[in-house]
Design a protein around this motif. Structure first.
Motif: not given
Length: 120
Positions: A37-39, A89-90, A114-117
């Motif tokens: 993941r990459q914030a 976790d965004t 895939t974006q997680v917000t």
């Protein structure tokens, strides 16, 4: 090789999401798989990994106990079940595959993110 990630979205803190990654790898069952993941404004980090058999899993400390990685070799798909989500976790979540079959180390193939917000 294609790794197609899906399942991201907007969720409130404390909620859950399940990410999926469908792979076009001919010998999917021999590959280790991982989620990164990459914030915003941060470097990409390893989140979770699983070996070729599904018997060994690995997690970054910040997601242990909340995230579960698992795979279905018949469907050539790896999943990331994310529970008790937090705003931190965004990120954009990426799936990846490594040819040495472990769930850690260098990865050879990457999917789109895939974006997680997670809202507070």
């Amino acid at each position: 090789v294609q790794l197609q990630a899906s399942g991201g979205g907007l969720v409130q803190a404390g909620g859950s999401l399940r990410l999926s990654c469908a792979a076009s790898l001919r010998t999917f069952s021999s590959y280790g798989m991982g989620w990164f993941r990459q914030a915003p404004g941060k470097e990409r980090e390893f989140a979770a990994g699983i070996d070729w058999s599904g018997g060994r899993t690995y997690y970054v400390d910040s997601v242990k106990g909340r995230f579960t990685i698992f795979r279905d070799n018949a469907k050539k798909t790896v999943y990331l079940q994310m529970n008790s989500l937090k705003p931190e976790d965004t990120a954009v979540y990426y799936c990846a595959a490594n040819s040495h079959g472990t769930g850690y180390g260098n990865y050879d193939y990457w999917g789109q993110g895939t974006q997680v917000t997670v809202s507070s």
